[in-house]
Design an enzyme around this catalytic site. Structure first.
Site, PDB file in Angstrom:
ATOM      1  N   TYR A 198      -6.121  -0.606 -12.008  1.00 16.02           N
ATOM      2  CA  TYR A 198      -6.555  -0.856 -10.634  1.00 16.02           C
ATOM      3  C   TYR A 198      -7.700  -1.863 -10.600  1.00 16.02           C
ATOM      4  O   TYR A 198      -7.699  -2.808  -9.811  1.00 16.02           O
ATOM      5  CB  TYR A 198      -6.989   0.461  -9.995  1.00 16.02           C
ATOM      6  CG  TYR A 198      -7.412   0.346  -8.548  1.00 16.02           C
ATOM      7  CD1 TYR A 198      -6.474   0.324  -7.532  1.00 16.02           C
ATOM      8  CD2 TYR A 198      -8.763   0.266  -8.208  1.00 16.02           C
ATOM      9  CE1 TYR A 198      -6.857   0.224  -6.198  1.00 16.02           C
ATOM     10  CE2 TYR A 198      -9.158   0.162  -6.890  1.00 16.02           C
ATOM     11  CZ  TYR A 198      -8.200   0.152  -5.883  1.00 16.02           C
ATOM     12  OH  TYR A 198      -8.587   0.035  -4.571  1.00 16.02           O
ATOM     13  N   LYS A 241      -7.648  -5.546  -8.854  1.00 16.07           N
ATOM     14  CA  LYS A 241      -8.546  -5.886  -7.751  1.00 16.07           C
ATOM     15  C   LYS A 241      -9.490  -7.037  -8.130  1.00 16.07           C
ATOM     16  O   LYS A 241      -9.847  -7.851  -7.274  1.00 16.07           O
ATOM     17  CB  LYS A 241      -9.341  -4.658  -7.320  1.00 16.07           C
ATOM     18  CG  LYS A 241      -8.478  -3.587  -6.634  1.00 16.07           C
ATOM     19  CD  LYS A 241      -7.795  -4.127  -5.390  1.00 16.07           C
ATOM     20  CE  LYS A 241      -7.038  -3.056  -4.639  1.00 16.07           C
ATOM     21  NZ  LYS A 241      -6.376  -3.570  -3.415  1.00 16.07           N
TER      22      LYS A 241
END
Length: 257
Positions: free
Chosen positions: A161, A165
């Site tokens: 993640y 991002k």
């Protein structure tokens, strides 16, 4: 110019991915409330339908499009549907994403690919198609990507993640550089911890409450805390802003620095 005119989105066509719940649902409501015709894109048809009905009941204009953002054919159909109904999308919010909480040594290749595909690859391809259509339609436009405070710092169990991002921040810069002279602005919002359906149980746990105490403002993000950043980047108020990531986190990133 008065503030109301700066932030007015009347005549704009917006498309929001991941719009069936959480931040995406709020983004769609805010854009519609400020005059945009909004296409809500997500996989959960019934949730989309309910949200569309609520937007229309409040005087807005909205349509629901069921689509998986990792499906390129579904993406093309979604853009076609929006264009037929409302015209060329001039505001595209790439919000669809998935959380991940697997330690690196236990993560499978399939999980790594799933998170990167949803949280980074889809942002590129939907931005690419949005820009192509804006340029072909001779429309100036704004693309707003959802990044995260984990674009700038990491914790255990979020490798995929956080990498995705961080990639969204760099992708935002890269696209902004190539598209600025064509009239397409590309920016991102990096939220801190906001309570949504995805993370509610964790943030309300003892560990979550300990995290809250570490945020300089002493609270998680509340409904409405992202409205200003979204409207700034989507509207005429942000006409000279591109390649920027607006961090909205109660001071969390500052505390990590």
């Amino acid at each position: 110019m008065k503030a109301a005119a700066l932030f007015d989105l009347s005549g704009e066509t917006a498309l929001v991915t991941g719009a069936s719940s959480g931040l995406g649902a709020r983004f769609a409501q805010v854009l519609a409330a400020n005059g945009a015709s909004v296409a809500l894109v997500a996989r959960r048809r019934e949730r989309l339908k309910t949200l569309c009905e609520a937007i229309v009941a409040n005087g807005g204009t909205a349509m629901a499009i069921e689509a998986d953002v990792t499906d390129r054919a579904a993406m093309m159909r979604a853009f076609d549907d929006v264009q037929r109904a409302y015209g060329t999308p001039t505001i595209v919010v790439n919000n669809a994403g998935a959380a991940q909480s697997v330690r690196a040594l236990e993560m499978s290749e399939e999980e790594w690919r799933r998170v990167l595909s949803l949280d980074l690859d889809s942002v590129f391809f939907w931005s690419q198609e949005a820009a192509r259509r804006m340029i072909a339609g001779g429309a100036k436009g704004s693309i707003v990507n959802t990044a995260s405070v984990l674009s700038f710092g990491v914790s255990k169990g979020v490798a995929a993640y956080a990498v995705a991002k961080a990639g969204v921040v760099q992708l935002t810069k890269a696209l902004s550089l190539e598209l600025a002279f064509k009239g397409v602005r590309v920016n991102a919002i990096a939220p801190g911890w906001f309570v949504t359906d995805i993370n509610r149980n964790f943030l309300e746990s003892d560990k979550g409450q300990a995290m809250k105490r570490a945020i300089p403002m002493g609270r998680f993000g509340a409904e409405g805390d992202l409205d200003g950043a979204l409207l700034l980047l989507a509207s005429k108020a942000g006409a000279y802003i591109t390649g920027t990531t607006v961090v909205v986190d109660g001071g969390q990133v500052v505390a990590l620095a």
